[in-house]
Design an enzyme around this catalytic site. Structure first.
Site, short mmCIF file in Angstrom:
data_model
loop_
_atom_site.label_atom_id
_atom_site.label_comp_id
_atom_site.label_asym_id
_atom_site.label_seq_id
_atom_site.Cartn_x
_atom_site.Cartn_y
_atom_site.Cartn_z
N LYS A 193 58.58 -67.19 -9.35
CA LYS A 193 57.71 -66.40 -10.35
C LYS A 193 58.15 -66.72 -11.59
O LYS A 193 57.54 -67.14 -12.85
CB LYS A 193 57.60 -65.16 -9.87
CG LYS A 193 56.84 -64.26 -11.09
CD LYS A 193 55.47 -64.70 -11.43
CE LYS A 193 54.92 -63.70 -12.33
NZ LYS A 193 53.36 -64.27 -12.92
N LYS A 209 59.37 -60.61 -22.70
CA LYS A 209 60.15 -60.08 -21.73
C LYS A 209 60.37 -61.09 -20.57
O LYS A 209 61.63 -61.24 -19.98
CB LYS A 209 59.37 -58.93 -21.22
CG LYS A 209 60.11 -57.94 -20.04
CD LYS A 209 59.20 -57.43 -19.23
CE LYS A 209 58.33 -58.39 -18.36
NZ LYS A 209 57.48 -57.67 -17.17
N THR A 211 56.17 -58.61 -11.57
CA THR A 211 57.56 -59.67 -11.88
C THR A 211 58.88 -58.86 -12.45
O THR A 211 58.70 -58.22 -13.35
CB THR A 211 56.82 -60.51 -12.95
OG1 THR A 211 55.68 -61.42 -12.56
CG2 THR A 211 57.71 -61.39 -13.43
#
Lengths: 291, 291, 291, 291
Positions: A169, A238, A93
Site C-alpha cells: 500500500k 504524510k 494506511t
C-alpha cells in the site's frame, strides 16, 4: 457474524454502508458521532465506545492515521478487551512500525490480525469497488472474504505477514505521488515551450500512460482544479513520510520519495496543503516562474 | 511524390518499409548501406548520398541523435542543396537546441520544416502503429498526412512551431524514465518487506497503473529481463539529458530528471549501459543491498 | 620572454597588470579594446588580433568560457599560427572536454599546453595572490614559474596531464557552490525557529567552518547582500554544469551538483541570475515562505 | 551548588570530569554504572537513580538521544520529582519536538530549562574546549555560566527560547554532513580524472576551505581511514533525520539533507553504519565504480 467498525470518515462510511446493505449487523463507532447518523438510518447500530465495538467477531478499523489508531485501539483499552478468536481487519494506511507492533500485540493475545489497506477514493468506497490488499492468517482472511467482497471489487492476497500488505500500500501511494510529480515537471517543461499542459497530458494519458492515475490526476493538473480536494496534499505528505520511514527501517534509499517530501513541504509552505495533492504540480510551475 | 529517407536503424527501417509498401517511391540513405538491402527488396531505391536523398519533394530524417543529424543534414551539404518548397519531416528525438536551429535554417531557405517525433519501439514502427507528434506549417503537415498515416496509428497535431513537438516528445520520454525509476524504488521498498516486485507490479499494473508503460516495463523489472535491450540504457541517459538541457534553456528545474541522470549514470558505471533501460530499476536494488 | 595575453576581463586585467609590473613585455588582446587602456598605461603593448598575440614565447589565455576560448584560439586561426616551442598557459575555467581537445591539438603541433586555472576573485587577482593549479609538461611549468609567481601566492602542481588541473578546479568550484547551498538551507531551517541566519553563520564561521568560503559567503547571505555581484549566479550555473559534464564523461553521479543545478536554475527563473551567486541561499528562503 | 549529571558516554564523561576537577559536587548517574568508576576516582558521587540525580540545584543531561532522554527524564519520574527553581541544562542533541515538549513541561513545573547542545567530539569534551550553544532564561544561564566555562571554550548565547539552540545545533550538524558529502562527490570526480582525493582535499583544505571540518574529515577521506569511528555513521543518519524532522515541522524543504539521508542509508545498507560518518564519502566512490 457480529461486526465492529471504527472510523467513519469518508472512506469508512462508504465501506460500512456496504456491509450494512449486505445484511450484516454492524456496530459503529466514530470519534465524532455525527458521522453515524446516515449509517444508523441504513440499519447500523451505535457502539458506545471502542471497547463496545470490540465486543464482536470481526472488527474493522479505518482510522485516520497512526495517532488515531493508537489512541482508539490501544490507549482506550479496546484491543486489550478483545476476546480470543476475534479477527481484526486493519484497513487504514498505517506505518509499517505500527502494523508490526499491532501484529505482535494480536499474536500475544491470540487474536487474528489482518492488514487490509485499500486503493480507491471515497466514491470508489461507496461503490464497493475498492482494491483490497490483504495479508494475515489464511483462515481468518477466508472467513472475512464475504465482507471484503462487499467492500471491494477484488482482494489481492499477500500472504500471512501483515507487513506485506502495508508495504505494498505504501509503495503504491509512493508510485501515485511520483506520477503526479512527473506530470508536474513534464508540464512545466512543455509550458516552457508554449505547449499547454492539457495537450501534453492528454496525449500521454491517451497512449503510453492510459491508466486511471494519469487520466484522473492529469485532468486535475491540466485544469489546475485543486479544489475541492479528493485527497488533501498534507495527507500525501504524510503518506510519502510513511514510504520514507518504511524505507529507512529496511535501509532502502528512495531518492524520488525524498524529492516528493521536499516538494510537498514546499507546497504546504506556499499555502497548498489543504488542496488536492495534484497541486504538487504547481511547485514545478512556480519554480520556473510560470505559475 | 518523391520521398527521401535518411536513417535506417531499427525505427527508420520499419517506417520506410511502410512507406514503400504504401506504394511510394522512397530514396533511401543510411550511413551503413547494409541496412538498405531488405528495403530495396521491397522496392525501395538507393540514394548515393544525403544530397541525392534530398533531391525529393519530401525528406524524412530518422537519424540516431544530434551529432548524426548535424553530420548528415548539415555538414554534408544536403540541406543546403534542397530546392525551395521541399518538406522536411524530422522524426528523430533531437535536442530543442538543434530543432530550433534547423527550424531557423529551413526558414531562411524557404523549406518547410516539420518536427514529427514518435512514440513506439521498433515493433510498433514495423506495424505502422506509432504515435506521431507533429508540429510545423499546417499546409505542409496536411500534405504529408498520408505518409504519416502509413507510419502511425495517430498523428497528434501540436501547432506550427516545431519546438512544441520536440518538447512534448522529450517530456514524454522523461515521464517514461520517471515511471521506471518509481517502479524500481517501489520494488526495492517492497522487497525490503519480503514482497516480490512481481507481486507489487502486477497489482499496480492491473489497477491504478493499468497502462502500457507500467505493464511492459513492470514485466521486465519483475523478471529482471534486461537483455536483449529494446531501448538501451545509454540512450535513456541521452534522452534524460535532452530533458535537462531543454529545461535549462527555459529555466525549468526538473528534480526528478536530475535524480534520473545520476541513477542512469550509476547504472552505466556499474556495467548496465547496454542493457534495456528498465535496468535502471537495479540501481535501487543494489543501493539497498538487495541486488 | 615575450608574452601574449588574451582575455582582459576582471580576472585577466589584474593578472596581466602584475606581469607588466613584474617587468615583462606583455602583448595584450581583448575582444573589447577598452579594457586595454589601463594596462597600456602601465607599459603593456597592444596586439592587433589573437594571431598577433600568439607571436610570443608564452601565451596566457583567460577567456570567459568554452565558447569564447574556442572562438579566439581556434576559429581565429591563432593556435594554428603558433610556432613550435610556444608555451600556452590556459588559466580560465573550461570544460574538461575542451581542455582535452586543446591538449590534443597542442600535442599535434608540438606546443606546450599547461592548464593553470585559478582560485580567487578579482581583488585577489589584482593583489597577485591567486592560488594556481598547474598541470602540463614539467619543463614548461618550470619555465613559466616566474610568471605564475607574479600572479599567484602559490602554485599547486598537478602532474603533466592538463585534465587534472581542470578537474580539480571544477571540483573546487562545486565544493564552493555546495557550501553556499548548505548555508542557505541551514539558514532557512534556523530562521524557521526564529534564529537569524547571521547568528547561525557567525557561530559556524567562527568555529568548525572558520574558512574563507564560509566567512565570506556567510556574510553575504547573512546580510542578503547580493549586489554588486563578485561572481554572477549565471556563471555559477555554468560552473556547476561543468562539474556535471565532467562527471558524466567519467560516469560519476553527483547528486549534490544536481540539486545545485536545479536550484540555480530556479534562482535564474526568479530573477536572481545577475546577482552574486550567494543569492542561491534565497531559494531555500523562498521555498519555505520566508523570503 | 549541588549538581546532578545524567549520561556518561564519551561526551558526558569528559564534561562531568571537568566539573569535578573544577571543585564541584557532582552526583552522577548512568544507565551502565561502569562508566562512573573513573569519575568517582576523581571525586564524583554516585546517584542511585535519575530521581536521586534530580535532587540538585542544577541538573545536566547528556543522554544518547530522544528515546534515552524520554526514558530517563520523563518515564522514570525524575523530572516530576524536581523541586521548583531547579535549573536543567539539556546538552544532548535532541529533536526540536522533544526540546519543545521539555520546555513546556519545565514551564508548567516552574523549573528553568536551558537547551545547551555542544560542538566538539570526545577529545574536545575532555579538554573542556567545547563550543556551547545556550538558550533559555537569561538569569538561569548566568547562574550556570561558571559550569559552562569549565566545559567549553565559549558559550554562544541564543536567547531565551530553548528551541533556538536546538535548531542551530541541528543546522550545524547538517552543515558538517553536507561538507562530507561535497568532499566525497568532489573526490570521486577528481579520481575519475586520475587525481588522488588526497591532493584535491589538501589543496582545498589549505586554501578556501581551511577550516577544521574540511581538514579533519578531508584527512579521513583522503586516507579512507574510517575506523575507529569518532562519530558513527548511524548517528549521522540520526542527526540528518533530526534536521529533516525540524524542517518538516516548519515547512522548510532541505534538498541537501534529503540527499544525505538517502546516501547515509545506502552506506548503512552497504555495511558502513558502524564506521566513522566520513565513510559517507565511499558512497560516491562506489556508485562511480571507483571504490
Amino acid at each position: 457474524m457480529k461486526i465492529g467498525f471504527l472510523g467513519l470518515g469518508g472512506m469508512g462510511a462508504g465501506m460500512a454502508a456496504n456491509l450494512i446493505r449486505g445484511g450484516h449487523q454492524v456496530h459503529l463507532w466514530n470519534r465524532s458521532p455525527a458521522a453515524l447518523e446516515p449509517l444508523l438510518a441504513l440499519g447500523g447500530l451505535a457502539a458506545a465506545d471502542p471497547v463496545a465495538a470490540f465486543d464482536a467477531d470481526v472488527v474493522i478499523s479505518m482510522l485516520a492515521d497512526d495517532t488515531a489508531t493508537r489512541a482508539v485501539l490501544l490507549d482506550s483499552g479496546a484491543l486489550d478487551s478483545a476476546r480470543p478468536g476475534l479477527i481484526h481487519l486493519s484497513m487504514a494506511t498505517l506505518s509499517v512500525a505500527l502494523i508490526g507492533e499491532l501484529a505482535e500485540r494480536h499474536r500475544q493475545r491470540d487474536l487474528a490480525f489482518i492488514a487490509a489497506p485499500v486503493f480507491g477514493r471515497t466514491d470508489v468506497a461507496e461503490a464497493g469497488k475498492l482494491n483490497i490488499l490483504a495479508a494475515g492468517p489464511a483462515e481468518a482472511i477466508a472467513e472475512v472474504q464475504p465482507l471484503l467482497d462487499l467492500m471491494g471489487q477484488k482482494t489481492w492476497p499477500l500472504g500471512d505477514e501483515p507487513l506485506s500488505a502495508a508495504a505494498v500500500k505504501i509503495a503504491g501511494n509512493f508510485m501515485i505521488a511520483s506520477a503526479i510529480e512527473a506530470m508536474g515537471e513534464a508540464s512545466a517543461l512543455a509550458k516552457g515551450f508554449g505547449v499547454e499542459p492539457a495537450q501534453l497530458l492528454e496525449i500521454m494519458g491517451s497512449t503510453l500512460f492510459n491508466a486511471p492515475v494519469y487520466r484522473n490526476y492529469g485532468a486535475l493538473i491540466a485544469e489546475q482544479r485543486y479544489e475541492p480536494a479528493a485527497f488533501r496534499l498534507v495527507l500525501g505528505l504524510k503518506d510519502v513520510g510513511l514510504a520514507l520511514a518504511a524505507g529507512q527501517s529496511r535501509h532502502v534509499p528512495l531518492p524520488f520519495a525524498s524529492v516528493l517530501r521536499d516538494n510537498l513541504l514546499e507546497a504546504v509552505a506556499q499555502g497548498d496543503g489543504e488542496r488536492d495533492w495534484a497541486a504538487l504540480a504547481q511547485v514545478a510551475m512556480r519554480r520556473s516562474g510560470q505559475a
